[in-house]
Design a protein around this motif. Structure first.
Motif, PDB file in Angstrom:
ATOM      1  N   ALA A 284       0.847  -1.198   0.000  1.00  0.00           N
ATOM      2  CA  ALA A 284       0.000   0.000   0.000  1.00  0.00           C
ATOM      3  C   ALA A 284       0.883   1.248   0.000  1.00  0.00           C
ATOM      4  O   ALA A 284       0.617   2.224  -0.716  1.00  0.00           O
TER       5      ALA A 284
ATOM      6  N   TRP B  88      -4.848  -6.823 -13.546  1.00  0.00           N
ATOM      7  CA  TRP B  88      -3.449  -7.257 -13.426  1.00  0.00           C
ATOM      8  C   TRP B  88      -2.942  -7.212 -11.993  1.00  0.00           C
ATOM      9  O   TRP B  88      -1.785  -7.493 -11.733  1.00  0.00           O
TER      10      TRP B  88
ATOM     11  N   PRO C 262      -2.645  -8.866  -4.491  1.00  0.00           N
ATOM     12  CA  PRO C 262      -3.644  -8.891  -3.405  1.00  0.00           C
ATOM     13  C   PRO C 262      -4.365 -10.243  -3.290  1.00  0.00           C
ATOM     14  O   PRO C 262      -4.385 -10.832  -2.191  1.00  0.00           O
TER      15      PRO C 262
HETATM   16  C1  B12 Z   1       1.474  -3.345  -7.458  1.00  0.00           C
HETATM   17  C2  B12 Z   1       0.420  -2.504  -8.113  1.00  0.00           C
HETATM   18  C3  B12 Z   1       0.224  -2.646  -9.491  1.00  0.00           C
HETATM   19  C4  B12 Z   1       0.913  -3.732 -10.301  1.00  0.00           C
HETATM   20  C5  B12 Z   1       0.239  -5.093  -9.960  1.00  0.00           C
HETATM   21  C6  B12 Z   1       1.207  -6.268 -10.055  1.00  0.00           C
HETATM   22  C7  B12 Z   1       0.762  -7.454  -9.243  1.00  0.00           C
HETATM   23  N1  B12 Z   1       1.461  -8.537  -9.453  1.00  0.00           N
HETATM   24  O1  B12 Z   1      -0.159  -7.405  -8.457  1.00  0.00           O
HETATM   25  C8  B12 Z   1       0.670  -3.249 -11.775  1.00  0.00           C
HETATM   26  C9  B12 Z   1       1.919  -2.546 -12.280  1.00  0.00           C
HETATM   27  C10 B12 Z   1       0.275  -4.335 -12.788  1.00  0.00           C
HETATM   28  C11 B12 Z   1      -0.422  -2.207 -11.588  1.00  0.00           C
HETATM   29  C12 B12 Z   1      -1.121  -1.667 -12.649  1.00  0.00           C
HETATM   30  C13 B12 Z   1      -2.060  -0.663 -12.512  1.00  0.00           C
HETATM   31  N2  B12 Z   1      -2.400  -0.019 -11.375  1.00  0.00           N
HETATM   32 CO1  B12 Z   1      -1.832  -0.563  -9.619  1.00  0.00          CO
HETATM   33  N3  B12 Z   1      -1.250  -0.820  -7.874  1.00  0.00           N
HETATM   34  C14 B12 Z   1      -0.364  -1.608  -7.340  1.00  0.00           C
HETATM   35  C15 B12 Z   1      -0.239  -1.339  -5.821  1.00  0.00           C
HETATM   36  C16 B12 Z   1       0.962  -0.429  -5.600  1.00  0.00           C
HETATM   37  C17 B12 Z   1      -0.103  -2.524  -4.909  1.00  0.00           C
HETATM   38  C18 B12 Z   1      -1.170  -3.642  -5.076  1.00  0.00           C
HETATM   39  C19 B12 Z   1      -1.042  -4.531  -3.873  1.00  0.00           C
HETATM   40  O2  B12 Z   1      -0.310  -5.492  -3.883  1.00  0.00           O
HETATM   41  N4  B12 Z   1      -1.728  -4.140  -2.768  1.00  0.00           N
HETATM   42  C20 B12 Z   1      -1.628  -4.761  -1.443  1.00  0.00           C
HETATM   43  C21 B12 Z   1      -2.884  -5.554  -1.124  1.00  0.00           C
HETATM   44  C22 B12 Z   1      -2.737  -6.255   0.150  1.00  0.00           C
HETATM   45  O3  B12 Z   1      -4.022  -4.785  -1.313  1.00  0.00           O
HETATM   46  P1  B12 Z   1      -5.430  -4.744  -0.588  1.00  0.00           P
HETATM   47  O4  B12 Z   1      -6.398  -4.199  -1.569  1.00  0.00           O
HETATM   48  O5  B12 Z   1      -5.279  -4.048   0.716  1.00  0.00           O
HETATM   49  O6  B12 Z   1      -5.816  -6.289  -0.298  1.00  0.00           O
HETATM   50  C23 B12 Z   1      -6.555  -6.697   0.815  1.00  0.00           C
HETATM   51  C24 B12 Z   1      -8.060  -6.548   0.591  1.00  0.00           C
HETATM   52  O7  B12 Z   1      -8.435  -5.620  -0.410  1.00  0.00           O
HETATM   53  C25 B12 Z   1      -8.524  -7.935   0.293  1.00  0.00           C
HETATM   54  N5  B12 Z   1      -8.501  -8.428  -1.080  1.00  0.00           N
HETATM   55  C26 B12 Z   1      -7.730  -8.041  -2.103  1.00  0.00           C
HETATM   56  N6  B12 Z   1      -7.993  -8.801  -3.184  1.00  0.00           N
HETATM   57  C27 B12 Z   1      -8.941  -9.702  -2.819  1.00  0.00           C
HETATM   58  C28 B12 Z   1      -9.570 -10.715  -3.540  1.00  0.00           C
HETATM   59  C29 B12 Z   1     -10.531 -11.507  -2.910  1.00  0.00           C
HETATM   60  C30 B12 Z   1     -11.193 -12.605  -3.691  1.00  0.00           C
HETATM   61  C31 B12 Z   1     -10.870 -11.267  -1.555  1.00  0.00           C
HETATM   62  C32 B12 Z   1     -11.913 -12.077  -0.915  1.00  0.00           C
HETATM   63  C33 B12 Z   1     -10.248 -10.233  -0.834  1.00  0.00           C
HETATM   64  C34 B12 Z   1      -9.290  -9.471  -1.474  1.00  0.00           C
HETATM   65  O8  B12 Z   1      -7.636  -8.744   1.038  1.00  0.00           O
HETATM   66  C35 B12 Z   1      -6.304  -8.197   0.931  1.00  0.00           C
HETATM   67  C36 B12 Z   1      -5.462  -8.646   2.098  1.00  0.00           C
HETATM   68  O9  B12 Z   1      -6.153  -8.554   3.331  1.00  0.00           O
HETATM   69  C37 B12 Z   1      -1.627  -0.628  -5.564  1.00  0.00           C
HETATM   70  C38 B12 Z   1      -1.673   0.225  -4.289  1.00  0.00           C
HETATM   71  C39 B12 Z   1      -2.587  -0.395  -3.212  1.00  0.00           C
HETATM   72  N7  B12 Z   1      -2.912   0.399  -2.214  1.00  0.00           N
HETATM   73  O10 B12 Z   1      -2.999  -1.543  -3.264  1.00  0.00           O
HETATM   74  C40 B12 Z   1      -1.812   0.120  -6.899  1.00  0.00           C
HETATM   75  C41 B12 Z   1      -3.206   0.576  -7.349  1.00  0.00           C
HETATM   76  C42 B12 Z   1      -4.263  -0.460  -6.989  1.00  0.00           C
HETATM   77  N8  B12 Z   1      -3.044   0.664  -8.804  1.00  0.00           N
HETATM   78  C43 B12 Z   1      -3.626   1.658  -9.323  1.00  0.00           C
HETATM   79  C44 B12 Z   1      -3.671   1.960 -10.710  1.00  0.00           C
HETATM   80  C45 B12 Z   1      -4.335   3.255 -11.111  1.00  0.00           C
HETATM   81  C46 B12 Z   1      -3.125   1.096 -11.668  1.00  0.00           C
HETATM   82  C47 B12 Z   1      -3.136   1.301 -13.190  1.00  0.00           C
HETATM   83  C48 B12 Z   1      -4.440   1.810 -13.781  1.00  0.00           C
HETATM   84  C49 B12 Z   1      -1.952   2.230 -13.486  1.00  0.00           C
HETATM   85  C50 B12 Z   1      -1.763   2.559 -14.972  1.00  0.00           C
HETATM   86  N9  B12 Z   1      -1.940   3.816 -15.295  1.00  0.00           N
HETATM   87  O11 B12 Z   1      -1.464   1.719 -15.756  1.00  0.00           O
HETATM   88  C51 B12 Z   1      -2.803  -0.121 -13.700  1.00  0.00           C
HETATM   89  C52 B12 Z   1      -4.059  -0.970 -14.002  1.00  0.00           C
HETATM   90  C53 B12 Z   1      -3.729  -2.384 -14.429  1.00  0.00           C
HETATM   91  C54 B12 Z   1      -4.922  -3.295 -14.538  1.00  0.00           C
HETATM   92  N10 B12 Z   1      -5.712  -3.167 -15.599  1.00  0.00           N
HETATM   93  O12 B12 Z   1      -5.191  -4.089 -13.669  1.00  0.00           O
HETATM   94  C55 B12 Z   1      -4.335   2.523  -8.280  1.00  0.00           C
HETATM   95  C56 B12 Z   1      -5.868   2.372  -8.317  1.00  0.00           C
HETATM   96  C57 B12 Z   1      -6.537   3.696  -8.040  1.00  0.00           C
HETATM   97  C58 B12 Z   1      -8.015   3.721  -8.350  1.00  0.00           C
HETATM   98  N11 B12 Z   1      -8.522   4.917  -8.483  1.00  0.00           N
HETATM   99  O13 B12 Z   1      -8.685   2.746  -8.445  1.00  0.00           O
HETATM  100  C59 B12 Z   1      -3.612   2.070  -6.952  1.00  0.00           C
HETATM  101  C60 B12 Z   1      -4.490   2.147  -5.688  1.00  0.00           C
HETATM  102  C61 B12 Z   1      -2.342   2.958  -6.780  1.00  0.00           C
HETATM  103  C62 B12 Z   1      -2.646   4.351  -6.266  1.00  0.00           C
HETATM  104  N12 B12 Z   1      -2.331   4.656  -5.008  1.00  0.00           N
HETATM  105  O14 B12 Z   1      -3.139   5.176  -6.973  1.00  0.00           O
HETATM  106  N13 B12 Z   1      -0.563  -1.862 -10.279  1.00  0.00           N
END
Ligand code: B12
Length: 349
Positions: A56, A108, A112
Protein backbone atom coordinates in the motif's frame (compact mmCIF):
# COMPACT_ATOMS: atom_id res chain seq x y z
CA UNK A 1 4.38 -22.90 17.49
CA UNK A 2 7.16 -20.76 19.01
CA UNK A 3 6.01 -17.63 20.89
CA UNK A 4 7.30 -14.56 19.05
CA UNK A 5 10.15 -12.74 20.76
CA UNK A 6 9.23 -9.26 22.05
CA UNK A 7 11.09 -7.36 19.34
CA UNK A 8 9.95 -9.65 16.48
CA UNK A 9 6.87 -7.91 15.15
CA UNK A 10 5.78 -6.87 11.67
CA UNK A 11 5.32 -3.27 12.94
CA UNK A 12 8.85 -3.04 14.22
CA UNK A 13 10.23 -4.64 11.03
CA UNK A 14 8.18 -2.41 8.70
CA UNK A 15 10.59 0.56 8.21
CA UNK A 16 13.55 -1.73 7.53
CA UNK A 17 11.48 -3.87 5.17
CA UNK A 18 10.38 -0.78 3.22
CA UNK A 19 14.03 0.26 2.92
CA UNK A 20 14.73 -3.15 1.35
CA UNK A 21 11.97 -2.51 -1.21
CA UNK A 22 13.30 1.00 -1.87
CA UNK A 23 16.81 -0.39 -2.43
CA UNK A 24 15.43 -3.31 -4.49
CA UNK A 25 17.29 -5.66 -2.13
CA UNK A 26 15.27 -8.86 -2.43
CA UNK A 27 17.65 -10.98 -0.34
CA UNK A 28 17.43 -8.61 2.63
CA UNK A 29 13.61 -8.36 2.24
CA UNK A 30 13.30 -12.16 2.33
CA UNK A 31 15.61 -12.29 5.37
CA UNK A 32 13.42 -9.76 7.23
CA UNK A 33 10.21 -11.69 6.45
CA UNK A 34 11.60 -15.18 7.16
CA UNK A 35 13.32 -13.79 10.27
CA UNK A 36 9.89 -12.93 11.64
CA UNK A 37 8.48 -16.36 10.77
CA UNK A 38 11.48 -18.06 12.38
CA UNK A 39 11.04 -15.89 15.48
CA UNK A 40 7.51 -17.28 15.88
CA UNK A 41 5.36 -14.63 14.16
CA UNK A 42 2.59 -16.54 12.31
CA UNK A 43 3.14 -16.58 8.54
CA UNK A 44 -0.34 -15.08 8.08
CA UNK A 45 0.62 -12.03 10.16
CA UNK A 46 3.82 -11.52 8.17
CA UNK A 47 1.83 -11.59 4.91
CA UNK A 48 -0.92 -9.26 6.13
CA UNK A 49 0.91 -6.93 8.53
CA UNK A 50 4.20 -6.58 6.68
CA UNK A 51 3.89 -7.40 2.98
CA UNK A 52 0.38 -5.96 2.42
CA UNK A 53 0.89 -2.54 4.10
CA UNK A 54 4.30 -2.23 2.42
CA UNK A 55 2.56 -2.66 -0.95
CA UNK A 56 0.00 0.00 0.00
CA UNK A 57 2.89 2.35 0.81
CA UNK A 58 4.51 1.50 -2.56
CA UNK A 59 1.24 2.64 -4.17
CA UNK A 60 1.24 5.91 -2.20
CA UNK A 61 4.83 6.66 -3.23
CA UNK A 62 3.97 5.98 -6.88
CA UNK A 63 0.84 8.14 -6.61
CA UNK A 64 2.87 11.06 -5.13
CA UNK A 65 5.33 10.67 -8.03
CA UNK A 66 8.13 9.92 -5.57
CA UNK A 67 8.70 6.48 -7.09
CA UNK A 68 8.83 5.69 -10.78
CA UNK A 69 6.84 2.87 -12.35
CA UNK A 70 10.13 0.91 -12.52
CA UNK A 71 10.68 1.31 -8.74
CA UNK A 72 7.10 0.17 -8.08
CA UNK A 73 7.57 -2.86 -10.38
CA UNK A 74 10.87 -3.78 -8.65
CA UNK A 75 9.25 -3.50 -5.20
CA UNK A 76 6.23 -5.56 -6.26
CA UNK A 77 8.46 -8.25 -7.74
CA UNK A 78 10.30 -8.46 -4.41
CA UNK A 79 7.00 -8.72 -2.54
CA UNK A 80 6.04 -11.60 -4.80
CA UNK A 81 9.35 -13.34 -3.99
CA UNK A 82 8.77 -12.72 -0.29
CA UNK A 83 5.26 -14.22 -0.47
CA UNK A 84 6.68 -17.28 -2.26
CA UNK A 85 9.43 -17.65 0.36
CA UNK A 86 6.96 -17.43 3.26
CA UNK A 87 4.63 -19.92 1.54
CA UNK A 88 7.49 -22.35 0.97
CA UNK A 89 8.65 -22.05 4.60
CA UNK A 90 5.14 -22.65 5.99
CA UNK A 91 4.27 -25.33 3.38
CA UNK A 92 0.91 -26.46 4.85
CA UNK A 93 -0.81 -29.60 3.52
CA UNK A 94 -4.46 -29.27 2.52
CA UNK A 95 -7.12 -30.78 4.74
CA UNK A 96 -10.13 -29.04 3.18
CA UNK A 97 -11.74 -28.67 -0.25
CA UNK A 98 -10.59 -26.76 -3.32
CA UNK A 99 -10.98 -23.00 -3.67
CA UNK A 100 -10.17 -21.33 -6.98
CA UNK A 101 -8.79 -17.79 -6.69
CA UNK A 102 -8.61 -15.63 -9.81
CA UNK A 103 -8.40 -12.07 -11.07
CA UNK A 104 -11.12 -10.71 -13.33
CA UNK A 105 -10.35 -10.51 -17.03
CA UNK A 106 -8.24 -7.35 -17.60
CA UNK A 107 -7.22 -7.17 -13.94
CA UNK A 108 -3.45 -7.26 -13.43
CA UNK A 109 -3.35 -6.76 -9.64
CA UNK A 110 -2.55 -10.39 -8.84
CA UNK A 111 -0.63 -9.84 -5.60
CA UNK A 112 -3.64 -8.89 -3.41
CA UNK A 113 -5.56 -12.13 -4.22
CA UNK A 114 -2.29 -14.06 -3.98
CA UNK A 115 -2.08 -12.94 -0.35
CA UNK A 116 -5.66 -14.12 0.15
CA UNK A 117 -4.82 -17.43 -1.56
CA UNK A 118 -1.84 -18.00 0.76
CA UNK A 119 -3.93 -17.24 3.86
CA UNK A 120 -6.57 -19.76 2.69
CA UNK A 121 -3.78 -22.31 2.16
CA UNK A 122 -2.38 -21.64 5.63
CA UNK A 123 -5.85 -22.39 6.97
CA UNK A 124 -5.99 -25.77 5.29
CA UNK A 125 -7.75 -25.16 1.97
CA UNK A 126 -6.47 -26.62 -1.26
CA UNK A 127 -6.08 -23.46 -3.30
CA UNK A 128 -5.69 -23.15 -7.03
CA UNK A 129 -4.41 -19.68 -7.82
CA UNK A 130 -5.07 -18.73 -11.43
CA UNK A 131 -3.38 -15.31 -11.21
CA UNK A 132 -3.96 -12.17 -13.27
CA UNK A 133 -6.55 -11.52 -15.97
CA UNK A 134 -8.39 -14.83 -16.39
CA UNK A 135 -10.75 -14.86 -19.41
CA UNK A 136 -14.27 -15.68 -18.28
CA UNK A 137 -14.79 -18.66 -20.63
CA UNK A 138 -11.55 -20.26 -19.44
CA UNK A 139 -12.44 -19.73 -15.80
CA UNK A 140 -15.85 -21.32 -16.29
CA UNK A 141 -14.47 -24.36 -18.11
CA UNK A 142 -11.84 -24.73 -15.37
CA UNK A 143 -14.55 -24.69 -12.71
CA UNK A 144 -16.45 -27.39 -14.62
CA UNK A 145 -13.37 -29.58 -14.84
CA UNK A 146 -12.25 -29.33 -11.21
CA UNK A 147 -14.62 -29.70 -8.35
CA UNK A 148 -14.28 -26.31 -6.62
CA UNK A 149 -16.15 -25.57 -3.39
CA UNK A 150 -16.03 -21.85 -4.15
CA UNK A 151 -14.42 -19.31 -6.43
CA UNK A 152 -12.86 -16.11 -5.11
CA UNK A 153 -12.70 -13.29 -7.64
CA UNK A 154 -10.49 -10.23 -7.26
CA UNK A 155 -11.04 -6.74 -8.60
CA UNK A 156 -8.72 -3.83 -7.67
CA UNK A 157 -10.14 -1.18 -10.00
CA UNK A 158 -13.79 -0.06 -9.74
CA UNK A 159 -13.86 0.63 -13.48
CA UNK A 160 -13.88 -3.16 -13.98
CA UNK A 161 -17.15 -3.66 -12.04
CA UNK A 162 -19.46 -4.19 -15.06
CA UNK A 163 -17.08 -6.86 -16.23
CA UNK A 164 -16.88 -8.30 -12.71
CA UNK A 165 -20.65 -8.67 -12.73
CA UNK A 166 -20.61 -10.68 -15.96
CA UNK A 167 -17.91 -12.91 -14.52
CA UNK A 168 -19.82 -13.44 -11.25
CA UNK A 169 -22.96 -14.39 -13.19
CA UNK A 170 -21.01 -16.83 -15.38
CA UNK A 171 -19.57 -18.59 -12.31
CA UNK A 172 -23.02 -18.77 -10.73
CA UNK A 173 -24.42 -20.44 -13.85
CA UNK A 174 -21.87 -23.19 -13.14
CA UNK A 175 -23.41 -23.41 -9.65
CA UNK A 176 -20.16 -22.57 -7.90
CA UNK A 177 -20.57 -20.19 -4.93
CA UNK A 178 -18.78 -16.89 -5.51
CA UNK A 179 -16.94 -14.60 -3.13
CA UNK A 180 -15.33 -11.34 -4.23
CA UNK A 181 -12.84 -8.90 -2.78
CA UNK A 182 -10.34 -6.19 -3.53
CA UNK A 183 -10.45 -2.41 -3.39
CA UNK A 184 -12.46 -2.30 -6.64
CA UNK A 185 -15.61 -3.20 -4.70
CA UNK A 186 -15.29 -0.11 -2.45
CA UNK A 187 -13.77 0.10 1.03
CA UNK A 188 -17.01 -1.09 2.63
CA UNK A 189 -17.94 -3.50 -0.18
CA UNK A 190 -20.92 -1.39 -1.22
CA UNK A 191 -20.51 -2.15 -4.90
CA UNK A 192 -20.41 -5.90 -4.20
CA UNK A 193 -23.77 -5.52 -2.43
CA UNK A 194 -25.09 -3.66 -5.47
CA UNK A 195 -24.01 -6.59 -7.66
CA UNK A 196 -25.57 -9.09 -5.21
CA UNK A 197 -22.44 -11.05 -4.31
CA UNK A 198 -20.72 -12.08 -1.07
CA UNK A 199 -17.75 -9.82 -0.27
CA UNK A 200 -14.83 -10.03 2.15
CA UNK A 201 -12.83 -6.95 3.19
CA UNK A 202 -9.65 -8.89 3.96
CA UNK A 203 -8.06 -12.31 3.92
CA UNK A 204 -9.09 -13.47 7.43
CA UNK A 205 -12.76 -12.60 6.72
CA UNK A 206 -12.44 -14.31 3.33
CA UNK A 207 -11.24 -17.46 5.13
CA UNK A 208 -14.28 -17.42 7.43
CA UNK A 209 -16.74 -16.67 4.64
CA UNK A 210 -15.50 -19.35 2.30
CA UNK A 211 -16.17 -21.97 4.99
CA UNK A 212 -19.83 -20.94 5.13
CA UNK A 213 -21.45 -22.07 1.88
CA UNK A 214 -24.90 -20.90 3.03
CA UNK A 215 -23.62 -17.37 3.63
CA UNK A 216 -21.99 -17.38 0.19
CA UNK A 217 -25.26 -18.37 -1.45
CA UNK A 218 -27.60 -16.36 0.79
CA UNK A 219 -26.96 -12.85 -0.54
CA UNK A 220 -29.63 -10.31 -1.43
CA UNK A 221 -30.13 -10.04 -5.21
CA UNK A 222 -28.38 -7.42 -7.34
CA UNK A 223 -30.00 -3.97 -7.37
CA UNK A 224 -29.53 -2.87 -10.95
CA UNK A 225 -32.99 -1.77 -12.08
CA UNK A 226 -31.52 1.65 -12.98
CA UNK A 227 -29.81 -0.01 -15.98
CA UNK A 228 -33.21 0.12 -17.71
CA UNK A 229 -32.44 3.77 -18.65
CA UNK A 230 -29.75 2.45 -21.05
CA UNK A 231 -27.26 5.15 -20.05
CA UNK A 232 -24.57 2.57 -19.27
CA UNK A 233 -25.05 0.72 -22.57
CA UNK A 234 -25.24 4.01 -24.53
CA UNK A 235 -22.07 5.35 -22.95
CA UNK A 236 -20.02 2.22 -23.60
CA UNK A 237 -21.16 2.19 -27.25
CA UNK A 238 -19.91 5.76 -27.64
CA UNK A 239 -16.59 5.23 -25.82
CA UNK A 240 -14.33 5.69 -28.88
CA UNK A 241 -16.25 8.69 -30.18
CA UNK A 242 -16.14 10.35 -26.73
CA UNK A 243 -12.38 9.91 -26.36
CA UNK A 244 -11.75 11.25 -29.90
CA UNK A 245 -13.90 14.32 -29.30
CA UNK A 246 -12.30 15.01 -25.89
CA UNK A 247 -8.87 14.77 -27.50
CA UNK A 248 -9.87 17.22 -30.24
CA UNK A 249 -11.28 19.57 -27.59
CA UNK A 250 -8.04 19.38 -25.58
CA UNK A 251 -5.96 20.08 -28.71
CA UNK A 252 -8.02 23.26 -29.29
CA UNK A 253 -7.65 24.45 -25.73
CA UNK A 254 -4.06 23.44 -24.98
CA UNK A 255 -1.76 24.58 -27.80
CA UNK A 256 1.23 23.02 -25.95
CA UNK A 257 -0.16 19.58 -26.85
CA UNK A 258 1.48 19.96 -30.26
CA UNK A 259 4.82 19.38 -28.51
CA UNK A 260 3.68 16.35 -26.50
CA UNK A 261 5.95 13.32 -26.73
CA UNK A 262 4.44 10.00 -27.78
CA UNK A 263 4.42 8.86 -24.14
CA UNK A 264 2.64 12.05 -22.98
CA UNK A 265 0.06 11.57 -25.72
CA UNK A 266 -0.47 7.93 -24.75
CA UNK A 267 -1.06 8.78 -21.11
CA UNK A 268 -3.43 11.62 -22.06
CA UNK A 269 -5.49 9.24 -24.20
CA UNK A 270 -5.55 6.63 -21.44
CA UNK A 271 -6.67 9.23 -18.88
CA UNK A 272 -9.50 10.28 -21.21
CA UNK A 273 -10.46 6.60 -21.46
CA UNK A 274 -10.29 6.10 -17.68
CA UNK A 275 -12.72 9.00 -17.22
CA UNK A 276 -15.22 7.31 -19.55
CA UNK A 277 -14.66 3.88 -17.98
CA UNK A 278 -15.08 5.10 -14.39
CA UNK A 279 -18.15 7.07 -15.43
CA UNK A 280 -19.56 3.92 -17.05
CA UNK A 281 -18.87 1.89 -13.89
CA UNK A 282 -20.54 4.59 -11.74
CA UNK A 283 -23.59 4.41 -14.00
CA UNK A 284 -23.57 0.62 -13.77
CA UNK A 285 -23.77 0.60 -9.97
CA UNK A 286 -25.61 3.94 -9.88
CA UNK A 287 -23.22 5.54 -7.42
CA UNK A 288 -21.93 9.07 -7.90
CA UNK A 289 -19.26 8.52 -5.22
CA UNK A 290 -17.51 5.95 -7.43
CA UNK A 291 -16.96 8.68 -10.00
CA UNK A 292 -16.13 11.51 -7.58
CA UNK A 293 -13.58 9.35 -5.71
CA UNK A 294 -11.95 8.61 -9.06
CA UNK A 295 -11.90 12.30 -10.08
CA UNK A 296 -10.25 13.22 -6.76
CA UNK A 297 -7.67 10.47 -7.30
CA UNK A 298 -6.98 11.58 -10.89
CA UNK A 299 -6.57 15.23 -9.90
CA UNK A 300 -4.12 14.25 -7.14
CA UNK A 301 -2.13 12.02 -9.50
CA UNK A 302 -1.93 14.68 -12.24
CA UNK A 303 -1.16 17.51 -9.80
CA UNK A 304 1.77 15.57 -8.36
CA UNK A 305 3.05 15.28 -11.96
CA UNK A 306 2.71 19.02 -12.67
CA UNK A 307 -0.57 18.83 -14.64
CA UNK A 308 -3.18 21.29 -13.29
CA UNK A 309 -6.49 19.81 -12.11
CA UNK A 310 -8.28 22.37 -14.29
CA UNK A 311 -7.37 20.21 -17.31
CA UNK A 312 -9.57 17.43 -15.90
CA UNK A 313 -12.37 19.92 -15.17
CA UNK A 314 -12.49 21.08 -18.77
CA UNK A 315 -12.74 17.48 -20.02
CA UNK A 316 -15.56 16.71 -17.57
CA UNK A 317 -17.45 19.76 -18.90
CA UNK A 318 -16.79 18.57 -22.46
CA UNK A 319 -18.14 15.08 -21.74
CA UNK A 320 -21.12 16.69 -19.97
CA UNK A 321 -21.96 18.74 -23.09
CA UNK A 322 -21.63 15.76 -25.45
CA UNK A 323 -23.74 13.58 -23.12
CA UNK A 324 -26.50 16.20 -22.72
CA UNK A 325 -29.20 13.54 -23.10
CA UNK A 326 -27.73 11.32 -20.31
CA UNK A 327 -29.17 12.82 -17.09
CA UNK A 328 -27.46 10.46 -14.63
CA UNK A 329 -24.09 10.81 -16.36
CA UNK A 330 -24.59 14.59 -16.40
CA UNK A 331 -25.13 14.61 -12.62
CA UNK A 332 -22.05 12.49 -11.95
CA UNK A 333 -19.89 14.64 -14.26
CA UNK A 334 -21.11 17.84 -12.57
CA UNK A 335 -20.36 16.38 -9.12
CA UNK A 336 -16.86 15.45 -10.32
CA UNK A 337 -16.27 18.90 -11.82
CA UNK A 338 -17.36 20.56 -8.56
CA UNK A 339 -14.37 18.92 -6.81
CA UNK A 340 -11.81 20.51 -9.07
CA UNK A 341 -9.98 23.50 -7.63
CA UNK A 342 -10.63 26.65 -9.68
CA UNK A 343 -7.30 28.27 -10.63
CA UNK A 344 -6.89 31.61 -8.82
CA UNK A 345 -8.18 34.51 -10.93
CA UNK A 346 -10.39 32.25 -13.10
CA UNK A 347 -14.14 31.71 -12.88
CA UNK A 348 -15.74 28.29 -13.30
CA UNK A 349 -17.35 27.68 -16.67
C1 B12 B 1 1.47 -3.34 -7.46
C2 B12 B 1 0.42 -2.50 -8.11
C3 B12 B 1 0.22 -2.65 -9.49
C4 B12 B 1 0.91 -3.73 -10.30
C5 B12 B 1 0.24 -5.09 -9.96
C6 B12 B 1 1.21 -6.27 -10.05
C7 B12 B 1 0.76 -7.45 -9.24
N1 B12 B 1 1.46 -8.54 -9.45
O1 B12 B 1 -0.16 -7.40 -8.46
C8 B12 B 1 0.67 -3.25 -11.78
C9 B12 B 1 1.92 -2.55 -12.28
C10 B12 B 1 0.28 -4.34 -12.79
C11 B12 B 1 -0.42 -2.21 -11.59
C12 B12 B 1 -1.12 -1.67 -12.65
C13 B12 B 1 -2.06 -0.66 -12.51
N2 B12 B 1 -2.40 -0.02 -11.38
CO1 B12 B 1 -1.83 -0.56 -9.62
N3 B12 B 1 -1.25 -0.82 -7.87
C14 B12 B 1 -0.36 -1.61 -7.34
C15 B12 B 1 -0.24 -1.34 -5.82
C16 B12 B 1 0.96 -0.43 -5.60
C17 B12 B 1 -0.10 -2.52 -4.91
C18 B12 B 1 -1.17 -3.64 -5.08
C19 B12 B 1 -1.04 -4.53 -3.87
O2 B12 B 1 -0.31 -5.49 -3.88
N4 B12 B 1 -1.73 -4.14 -2.77
C20 B12 B 1 -1.63 -4.76 -1.44
C21 B12 B 1 -2.88 -5.55 -1.12
C22 B12 B 1 -2.74 -6.25 0.15
O3 B12 B 1 -4.02 -4.79 -1.31
P1 B12 B 1 -5.43 -4.74 -0.59
O4 B12 B 1 -6.40 -4.20 -1.57
O5 B12 B 1 -5.28 -4.05 0.72
O6 B12 B 1 -5.82 -6.29 -0.30
C23 B12 B 1 -6.55 -6.70 0.82
C24 B12 B 1 -8.06 -6.55 0.59
O7 B12 B 1 -8.44 -5.62 -0.41
C25 B12 B 1 -8.52 -7.93 0.29
N5 B12 B 1 -8.50 -8.43 -1.08
C26 B12 B 1 -7.73 -8.04 -2.10
N6 B12 B 1 -7.99 -8.80 -3.18
C27 B12 B 1 -8.94 -9.70 -2.82
C28 B12 B 1 -9.57 -10.72 -3.54
C29 B12 B 1 -10.53 -11.51 -2.91
C30 B12 B 1 -11.19 -12.60 -3.69
C31 B12 B 1 -10.87 -11.27 -1.55
C32 B12 B 1 -11.91 -12.08 -0.92
C33 B12 B 1 -10.25 -10.23 -0.83
C34 B12 B 1 -9.29 -9.47 -1.47
O8 B12 B 1 -7.64 -8.74 1.04
C35 B12 B 1 -6.30 -8.20 0.93
C36 B12 B 1 -5.46 -8.65 2.10
O9 B12 B 1 -6.15 -8.55 3.33
C37 B12 B 1 -1.63 -0.63 -5.56
C38 B12 B 1 -1.67 0.23 -4.29
C39 B12 B 1 -2.59 -0.40 -3.21
N7 B12 B 1 -2.91 0.40 -2.21
O10 B12 B 1 -3.00 -1.54 -3.26
C40 B12 B 1 -1.81 0.12 -6.90
C41 B12 B 1 -3.21 0.58 -7.35
C42 B12 B 1 -4.26 -0.46 -6.99
N8 B12 B 1 -3.04 0.66 -8.80
C43 B12 B 1 -3.63 1.66 -9.32
C44 B12 B 1 -3.67 1.96 -10.71
C45 B12 B 1 -4.33 3.26 -11.11
C46 B12 B 1 -3.13 1.10 -11.67
C47 B12 B 1 -3.14 1.30 -13.19
C48 B12 B 1 -4.44 1.81 -13.78
C49 B12 B 1 -1.95 2.23 -13.49
C50 B12 B 1 -1.76 2.56 -14.97
N9 B12 B 1 -1.94 3.82 -15.29
O11 B12 B 1 -1.46 1.72 -15.76
C51 B12 B 1 -2.80 -0.12 -13.70
C52 B12 B 1 -4.06 -0.97 -14.00
C53 B12 B 1 -3.73 -2.38 -14.43
C54 B12 B 1 -4.92 -3.30 -14.54
N10 B12 B 1 -5.71 -3.17 -15.60
O12 B12 B 1 -5.19 -4.09 -13.67
C55 B12 B 1 -4.33 2.52 -8.28
C56 B12 B 1 -5.87 2.37 -8.32
C57 B12 B 1 -6.54 3.70 -8.04
C58 B12 B 1 -8.01 3.72 -8.35
N11 B12 B 1 -8.52 4.92 -8.48
O13 B12 B 1 -8.68 2.75 -8.45
C59 B12 B 1 -3.61 2.07 -6.95
C60 B12 B 1 -4.49 2.15 -5.69
C61 B12 B 1 -2.34 2.96 -6.78
C62 B12 B 1 -2.65 4.35 -6.27
N12 B12 B 1 -2.33 4.66 -5.01
O14 B12 B 1 -3.14 5.18 -6.97
N13 B12 B 1 -0.56 -1.86 -10.28
Amino acid sequence: MTAPTAEASPDAAFPGYLDCLAEADEYAAIDVALGLVDAGVPAERVLLDLVAPAQAEVGERWARNEWSVAQEHAATHISERVVAAIAARANPRPTRGRIVVACMDGEWHALPPRLVAEVLRLRGWQVTFLGASVPVAHLVSYLHRYDAEAVALACALPMRLPHAHRMIEACRRSDVPVMVGGRGFGVDGRWARRLGVAWAPDAPTAAELVADERALRRVPPAQLSHLADDEYAGLTKRRGELIDSALADLRDRVPGMRDYTGAQMDSTVSDLGYIVDFLAAALYVDDESLFTEFVQWLVDILTSRGVPGAAVGATLHHYGAVLHDFPRAGRFLAAGAALIPVPSGAGRR
